[in-house]
Each structure stands twice: as structure tokens, then as C-alpha cells.
Design an enzyme around this catalytic site. Structure first.
Site, PDB file in Angstrom:
ATOM      1  N   THR A  73       0.834  -1.204   0.000  1.00 15.90           N
ATOM      2  CA  THR A  73       0.000   0.000   0.000  1.00 15.90           C
ATOM      3  C   THR A  73       0.867   1.252   0.000  1.00 15.90           C
ATOM      4  O   THR A  73       0.601   2.209  -0.713  1.00 15.90           O
ATOM      5  CB  THR A  73      -0.941   0.003   1.220  1.00 15.90           C
ATOM      6  OG1 THR A  73      -1.800  -1.132   1.143  1.00 15.90           O
ATOM      7  CG2 THR A  73      -1.785   1.263   1.247  1.00 15.90           C
ATOM      8  N   THR A 231       2.267   0.747  13.598  1.00 14.57           N
ATOM      9  CA  THR A 231       2.365  -0.335  12.622  1.00 14.57           C
ATOM     10  C   THR A 231       2.267   0.224  11.204  1.00 14.57           C
ATOM     11  O   THR A 231       2.001  -0.519  10.264  1.00 14.57           O
ATOM     12  CB  THR A 231       1.244  -1.368  12.837  1.00 14.57           C
ATOM     13  OG1 THR A 231      -0.024  -0.694  12.791  1.00 14.57           O
ATOM     14  CG2 THR A 231       1.396  -2.079  14.169  1.00 14.57           C
ATOM     15  N   ALA A 232       2.504   1.534  11.053  1.00 15.63           N
ATOM     16  CA  ALA A 232       2.337   2.193   9.756  1.00 15.63           C
ATOM     17  C   ALA A 232       3.682   2.415   9.070  1.00 15.63           C
ATOM     18  O   ALA A 232       4.102   1.627   8.220  1.00 15.63           O
ATOM     19  CB  ALA A 232       1.584   3.508   9.940  1.00 15.63           C
ATOM     20  N   ARG A 233       4.383   3.488   9.448  1.00 23.52           N
ATOM     21  CA  ARG A 233       5.694   3.806   8.893  1.00 23.52           C
ATOM     22  C   ARG A 233       6.584   4.366   9.997  1.00 23.52           C
ATOM     23  O   ARG A 233       6.144   5.179  10.813  1.00 23.52           O
ATOM     24  CB  ARG A 233       5.580   4.841   7.755  1.00 23.52           C
ATOM     25  CG  ARG A 233       5.016   4.285   6.458  1.00 23.52           C
ATOM     26  CD  ARG A 233       6.011   3.342   5.791  1.00 23.52           C
ATOM     27  NE  ARG A 233       5.536   2.834   4.508  1.00 23.52           N
ATOM     28  CZ  ARG A 233       4.847   1.713   4.353  1.00 23.52           C
ATOM     29  NH1 ARG A 233       4.509   0.991   5.411  1.00 23.52           N
ATOM     30  NH2 ARG A 233       4.480   1.310   3.156  1.00 23.52           N
ATOM     31  N   ASP A 257       6.205  -1.837  14.879  1.00 21.98           N
ATOM     32  CA  ASP A 257       6.475  -2.862  13.870  1.00 21.98           C
ATOM     33  C   ASP A 257       7.303  -2.297  12.729  1.00 21.98           C
ATOM     34  O   ASP A 257       7.599  -3.005  11.771  1.00 21.98           O
ATOM     35  CB  ASP A 257       5.144  -3.411  13.324  1.00 21.98           C
ATOM     36  CG  ASP A 257       5.343  -4.570  12.357  1.00 21.98           C
ATOM     37  OD1 ASP A 257       6.008  -5.548  12.753  1.00 21.98           O
ATOM     38  OD2 ASP A 257       4.844  -4.492  11.216  1.00 21.98           O
ATOM     39  N   GLU A 262      14.626   0.526   6.923  1.00 27.30           N
ATOM     40  CA  GLU A 262      14.437  -0.922   7.024  1.00 27.30           C
ATOM     41  C   GLU A 262      15.109  -1.640   5.861  1.00 27.30           C
ATOM     42  O   GLU A 262      14.931  -1.209   4.715  1.00 27.30           O
ATOM     43  CB  GLU A 262      12.940  -1.251   7.040  1.00 27.30           C
ATOM     44  CG  GLU A 262      12.206  -0.651   8.220  1.00 27.30           C
ATOM     45  CD  GLU A 262      10.707  -0.812   8.110  1.00 27.30           C
ATOM     46  OE1 GLU A 262      10.019  -0.621   9.121  1.00 27.30           O
ATOM     47  OE2 GLU A 262      10.205  -1.100   6.999  1.00 27.30           O
ATOM     48  N   HIS A 283       8.553  -5.520  11.028  1.00 27.90           N
ATOM     49  CA  HIS A 283       7.664  -5.157   9.918  1.00 27.90           C
ATOM     50  C   HIS A 283       6.909  -6.384   9.393  1.00 27.90           C
ATOM     51  O   HIS A 283       6.924  -6.682   8.196  1.00 27.90           O
ATOM     52  CB  HIS A 283       8.444  -4.486   8.789  1.00 27.90           C
ATOM     53  CG  HIS A 283       7.576  -3.599   7.935  1.00 27.90           C
ATOM     54  ND1 HIS A 283       8.006  -2.418   7.398  1.00 27.90           N
ATOM     55  CD2 HIS A 283       6.280  -3.730   7.535  1.00 27.90           C
ATOM     56  CE1 HIS A 283       7.039  -1.857   6.699  1.00 27.90           C
ATOM     57  NE2 HIS A 283       5.964  -2.640   6.774  1.00 27.90           N
ATOM     58  N   ALA A 285       3.500  -7.003  10.658  1.00 29.75           N
ATOM     59  CA  ALA A 285       2.073  -6.875  10.987  1.00 29.75           C
ATOM     60  C   ALA A 285       1.196  -7.213   9.784  1.00 29.75           C
ATOM     61  O   ALA A 285       0.097  -7.741   9.928  1.00 29.75           O
ATOM     62  CB  ALA A 285       1.761  -5.460  11.481  1.00 29.75           C
ATOM     63  N   TRP A 286       1.686  -6.924   8.591  1.00 32.70           N
ATOM     64  CA  TRP A 286       0.926  -7.130   7.350  1.00 32.70           C
ATOM     65  C   TRP A 286       0.979  -8.550   6.831  1.00 32.70           C
ATOM     66  O   TRP A 286       0.214  -8.926   5.937  1.00 32.70           O
ATOM     67  CB  TRP A 286       1.512  -6.229   6.257  1.00 32.70           C
ATOM     68  CG  TRP A 286       2.909  -6.625   5.859  1.00 32.70           C
ATOM     69  CD1 TRP A 286       4.055  -6.331   6.525  1.00 32.70           C
ATOM     70  CD2 TRP A 286       3.294  -7.417   4.731  1.00 32.70           C
ATOM     71  NE1 TRP A 286       5.142  -6.882   5.883  1.00 32.70           N
ATOM     72  CE2 TRP A 286       4.701  -7.559   4.776  1.00 32.70           C
ATOM     73  CE3 TRP A 286       2.586  -8.017   3.684  1.00 32.70           C
ATOM     74  CZ2 TRP A 286       5.414  -8.268   3.819  1.00 32.70           C
ATOM     75  CZ3 TRP A 286       3.298  -8.735   2.729  1.00 32.70           C
ATOM     76  CH2 TRP A 286       4.699  -8.845   2.805  1.00 32.70           C
TER      77      TRP A 286
END
Length: 316
Positions: A73, A231-233, A257, A262, A283, A285-286
Site C-alpha cells: 500500500t 504499525t504504519a511507517r 512494527d 528498514e 515489519h 504486521a501485514w
């Protein structure tokens, strides 16, 4: 037109990705370093990327490129303006992590509100075994029922987080912030959300307006008992300021997360934290199996729709 499709980061998806149903040639790389992007895409008309950057300078060297399909996304790695100028269509993934990310948010929240890491550590150290009664009361345990969660980002993941929160009997506040897009809900002033939230959860994109959205001043406006969940950026939070806030007790804890860079090969202030009121996951969570399958299907759907002249999920 016989398209040449190149997937730059195949190892970023751990599920099968079907081939597009139009005439094409196909090439994939397990991973692509920044200095390999131009050579790997030299003959591509369609590029599939995840986190590899596409700058104005890079795009100028790829005259054959007509479409970029992002297997995520987030699109902050791609110069969208440059893509428009070069006539390159860009599509991203929508609504694929609507269950897995909110679930991860609450995995972090529950672990922190109930001090699970601290209690697990004490069991490992033998403190329960030496207790004079059947349980330990060494750390506070807080319920979610009746607590207030502030959500920054009113997209599908933010709303999914709100739905779970309501199931716990929580009060939900959506923050009015600079990157807001939806207008079909009541938004609360950002400073009020900071002041009233027992948990602040970030679900907005990383843009120039939201970079370091949470810094020293914002952390000081939060309750000392509050948790910050991201948990976004990573770039949404001033990470050095967060470390200081945790050291000073400005907030009670945090669950992350994501990091600004990264993977964090050159270190990061959050990597050195060894404390029960902070949780860092890499990273993921997705990355439920179900969400990844949905993503892989939509990724190819986006490409097929664009080739068919009926583009979907475009950013350009």
C-alpha cells in the site's frame, strides 16, 4: 504490445504470484539493490516493486517503462510526480491488510497493557516459584474496557482497528491530522486525541506532512500512562524522542512494527531498548498468509486491468 514484466523483489512475498493473462515475457529477481535497479529494468515495460526506490533520476533512464505495480500500500519509495511526468502509471494495493494489521496492533496493546513481557521474564527468573502466594502482583495490569484509543488515519486499517477496539468496549477517537482524506466521520482535534488517549495507534501514510508527526512536543501532551503503537511507517515518529520519553516515563510504553530505515543495518535508537514496556517486531504486521495471498492476487489484477485499458488502484 508484448509487455516485459520484471519483478524486482520476489522474495518480499512468500506466496505464489500468478503470471498475468496477457502476452508477455517475465523476469524476476529475488532482491534488487539500489545500484541494480536500472540494469534490471532496462527492458521492462511493467515493473513490480515493493520497497525498491524509483527516483526521478532512475526513471529518466528507463524510457521503456510504462507501469509500476507496487506490491504494497505504501508508495513513499516512488517519486509519484516523476512518474506522472514520464507518463508512467503507478498502482498500489488497497484493503489487503484490514484484518492482519489491526490484529497485530492489539497483540502489542494486550501484551503491553497486561505487562506480559515483564511477567514472562519474572517466571523465567524464578520469582513466581519463590512467591509466598499463588500469584505475583509485581506489575500493573490494565483492562481495555472503558479505555480510550486514538487513531491517526481513517482508512480501512484504521477503521479495522476501531472495530476491534469497540469490541473490547473502548472509546474510539479518530484524529484530525494533516494527511486526512475521508470526510464521512467525526474527527477530533489532534491535540485533544493526544491528551485523552490511553492508546495512540498510527495508521496514516508517510508524507512530508506526517514525517515526525509524533515528536517531543506530542509525546509530552500524552498521558504518562499512555501507549504509542506504530504499525504504519517508522518515519512518523521521532525515534530518538521516543527513547527519551520511555527513559523519562513521559509515556508508559510503546509497540512498534516499523523503523525509519528498514532493514536497520546501521543501527537505530529503538534496537537497543531492552525493557518490558517496549516491543519491536520486524515489519510483519501485514504478513499473515491470508493477507499476502490477497495482496498477490490484487497485484496481478492491477497489472491486468491496466493492460486491458481499465486501470484500478492508480496513484497517478
Amino acid at each position: 504490445m508484448n509487455h516485459h514484466v520484471v519483478f524486482l523483489e520476489r522474495d518480499s512475498l512468500k506466496v505464489e504470484v500468478r503470471r498475468p493473462n496477457f502476452e508477455h515475457t517475465y523476469e524476476e529477481y529475488a532482491k534488487t539493490k539500489p545500484d541494480q535497479v536500472v540494469s534490471h529494468l532496462q527492458h521492462a515495460t511493467i515493473a513490480i516493486i515493493n520497497k525498491v526506490g524509483l527516483s526521478e533520476e532512475t526513471l529518466a533512464q528507463l524510457p521503456k517503462l510504462k507501469m509500476v505495480a507496487i506490491a504494497a500500500t505504501g508508495y513513499d519509495a516512488v517519486d509519484i510526480g516523476a512518474c506522472r511526468r514520464h507518463g508512467i502509471a503507478v498502482a498500489n494495493i488497497r484493503n489487503y491488510a484490514i484484518h492482519t494489521v489491526p490484529e497485530h496492533v492489539f497483540a502489542l496493546v494486550l501484551a503491553l497493557r497486561r505487562n506480559l513481557l515483564a511477567y514472562r521474564q519474572e517466571v523465567e527468573q524464578g520469582r513466581w516459584q519463590k512467591s509466598e502466594q499463588f500469584c505475583l502482583f509485581t506489575h500493573e495490569i490494565r483492562e481495555l474496557f472503558g479505555a480510550t484509543i486514538g487513531i491517526v488515519g481513517e482508512g480501512t486499517i484504521g477503521r479495522g482497528t476501531a472495530a476491534i477496539a469497540q469490541g473490547f468496549g473502548m472509546r474510539v477517537l479518530f484524529a484530525h491530522h494533516e494527511s486526512r482524506k475521508k470526510k464521512d466521520m467525526v474527527l477530533t482535534p489532534f491535540d485533544q486525541v493526544l491528551a485523552e488517549s490511553d492508546i495512540l495507534s498510527l495508521h496514516c501514510p508517510l508524507t512530508p506532512a506526517t514525517r515526525n508527526l509524533i515528536g517531543v512536543n506530542e509525546l509530552r501532551k500524552m498521558k504518562r500512562s499512555a501507549l504509542l503503537i506504530n504499525t504504519a511507517r517508522g518515519g512518523l515518529v521521532d525515534e530518538a524522542a521516543l527513547v527519551q520519553a520511555l527513559d523519562d516515563g513521559t509515556i508508559a510504553g510503546a509497540g512498534f512494527d516499523v523503523l525509519t530505515t528498514e532493514p536497520p543495518r546501521n543501527g537505530n535508537p529503538l534496537l537497543g531498548l531492552r525493557r518490558p514496556n517496549f516491543i519491536l517486531t520486524p515489519h510483519i504486521a501485514w504478513a499473515s498468509t491470508e493477507a499476502m495471498r490477497f495482496l498477490a492476487d490484487q497485484l496481478v489484477d492491477n497489472i491486468e486491468a491496466w493492460v486491458a485499458g481499465k486501470p484500478q488502484n492508480l496513484l497517478t
